[in-house]
Design an enzyme around this catalytic site. Structure first.
Site, mmCIF file in Angstrom:
data_model
loop_
_atom_site.group_PDB
_atom_site.id
_atom_site.type_symbol
_atom_site.label_atom_id
_atom_site.label_comp_id
_atom_site.label_asym_id
_atom_site.label_seq_id
_atom_site.Cartn_x
_atom_site.Cartn_y
_atom_site.Cartn_z
ATOM 1 N N HIS A 166 0.820 -1.220 0.000
ATOM 2 C CA HIS A 166 0.000 0.000 0.000
ATOM 3 C C HIS A 166 0.853 1.269 0.000
ATOM 4 O O HIS A 166 0.370 2.332 -0.359
ATOM 5 C CB HIS A 166 -0.977 -0.016 1.169
ATOM 6 C CG HIS A 166 -2.186 -0.859 0.888
ATOM 7 N ND1 HIS A 166 -3.427 -0.625 1.420
ATOM 8 C CD2 HIS A 166 -2.335 -1.934 0.074
ATOM 9 C CE1 HIS A 166 -4.287 -1.530 0.960
ATOM 10 N NE2 HIS A 166 -3.649 -2.337 0.154
ATOM 11 N N ASP A 167 2.120 1.156 0.398
ATOM 12 C CA ASP A 167 3.039 2.289 0.226
ATOM 13 C C ASP A 167 3.517 2.355 -1.211
ATOM 14 O O ASP A 167 3.897 3.412 -1.715
ATOM 15 C CB ASP A 167 4.253 2.128 1.157
ATOM 16 C CG ASP A 167 5.160 3.352 1.097
ATOM 17 O OD1 ASP A 167 4.622 4.475 1.122
ATOM 18 O OD2 ASP A 167 6.383 3.188 1.023
ATOM 19 N N GLY A 190 3.908 4.119 -4.979
ATOM 20 C CA GLY A 190 4.746 5.281 -4.707
ATOM 21 C C GLY A 190 6.092 4.845 -4.118
ATOM 22 O O GLY A 190 7.131 5.328 -4.516
ATOM 23 N N ASP A 243 7.463 5.367 -1.227
ATOM 24 C CA ASP A 243 8.191 6.515 -0.685
ATOM 25 C C ASP A 243 7.895 6.737 0.792
ATOM 26 O O ASP A 243 8.157 7.817 1.318
ATOM 27 C CB ASP A 243 7.814 7.774 -1.484
ATOM 28 C CG ASP A 243 6.295 7.997 -1.486
ATOM 29 O OD1 ASP A 243 5.566 7.234 -0.807
ATOM 30 O OD2 ASP A 243 5.851 8.932 -2.168
#
Ligand SMILES: *[C@@H]1O[C@H](CO)[C@@H](O)[C@H](O)[C@H]1NC(C)=O
Ligand SMILES: *[C@@H]1O[C@H](CO)[C@@H](O)[C@H](O)[C@H]1NC(C)=O
Length: 192
Positions: free
Chosen positions: A66-67, A70, A72
């Site tokens: 879910h990060d 991206g 980041d």
């Protein structure tokens, strides 16, 4: 731990997460000189967390996923006056878990090598180590991600594939991030 030191630790962690790292080139050897114990520290903490609670292995893998529309570490950021973070997006609210495991790893790494290892890399290594701790296949994690200083609730809502997406919806959501259909299937397997 006293309430006051908890407060300070939290701010140290947020500050440390903002420092980021210096190179744009990802490499498995990225921390070999600057923080040689990084992977060992993360492996130990993940092993402990998974042996305490087996489900944490899946939770840490999902946290990275879910990060990683991206990659980041923006998923870790709490709301500020400048942005609403991703923790309360539809795919994340009341279901993302493992933040305390990542916080614990980050504080250990800040003691060993302050300001060196990004939170995005911690999430990435923790995901691979979680799979390994559950008896699956670890993968080589190229390192050197930089941490975001902002987050986007709306992108988290729009970009993360919803659990009810059909096949073509899943293919589209992943292809928007540069993944082939085969890669999407590979990545989806362990998350079910
Ligand atoms: C162990 O897991 C339980 C949930 O099963 C959790 O409440 C507890 O905080 C965990 N302890 C540690 C040290 O991680
Ligand atoms: C919000 O953005 C301003 C301008 O970039 C910055 O000075 C301030 O520190 C930010 N506030 C927070 C809580 O991040």
């Amino acid at each position: 731990m006293a309430a006051n030191s908890g407060f300070k630790l939290k701010h140290l962690l947020i500050f440390a997460c903002l420092i980021g790292v210096a190179s744009a080139q990802l490499s498995t050897k990225f921390y070999d000189k600057t923080c040689p114990k990084a992977v060992k520290i993360i492996t130990k903490a993940v092993d402990d967390a998974v042996s305490n609670e087996t489900r944490m292995g899946a939770s840490l893998l999902r946290l990275h996923f879910h990060d990683c529309f991206g990659c980041d570490a923006s998923v870790l950021l709490d709301d500020t006056s400048n942005f609403t973070g991703e923790k309360n997006s539809f795919p994340n609210a009341n279901s993302l878990r493992g933040f305390e495991v990542i916080d614990n790893i980050k504080s250990q790494l800040e003691e060993s090598c302050p300001g060196v290892v990004s939170c995005a890399d911690i999430l990435a290594i923790a995901a691979s180590e979680s799979v390994g701790a559950l008896g699956g296949q670890r993968w080589n994690v190229a390192l050197g991600r930089r941490d975001s200083i902002t987050a986007s609730l709306s992108e988290s809502n729009s970009d993360l594939p919803a659990p009810f997406l059909d096949l073509s919806g899943l293919i589209t959501a992943f292809s928007n991030k540069g993944f082939t259909t085969e890669e999407m299937v590979t990545l989806s397997g362990p998350n079910k």
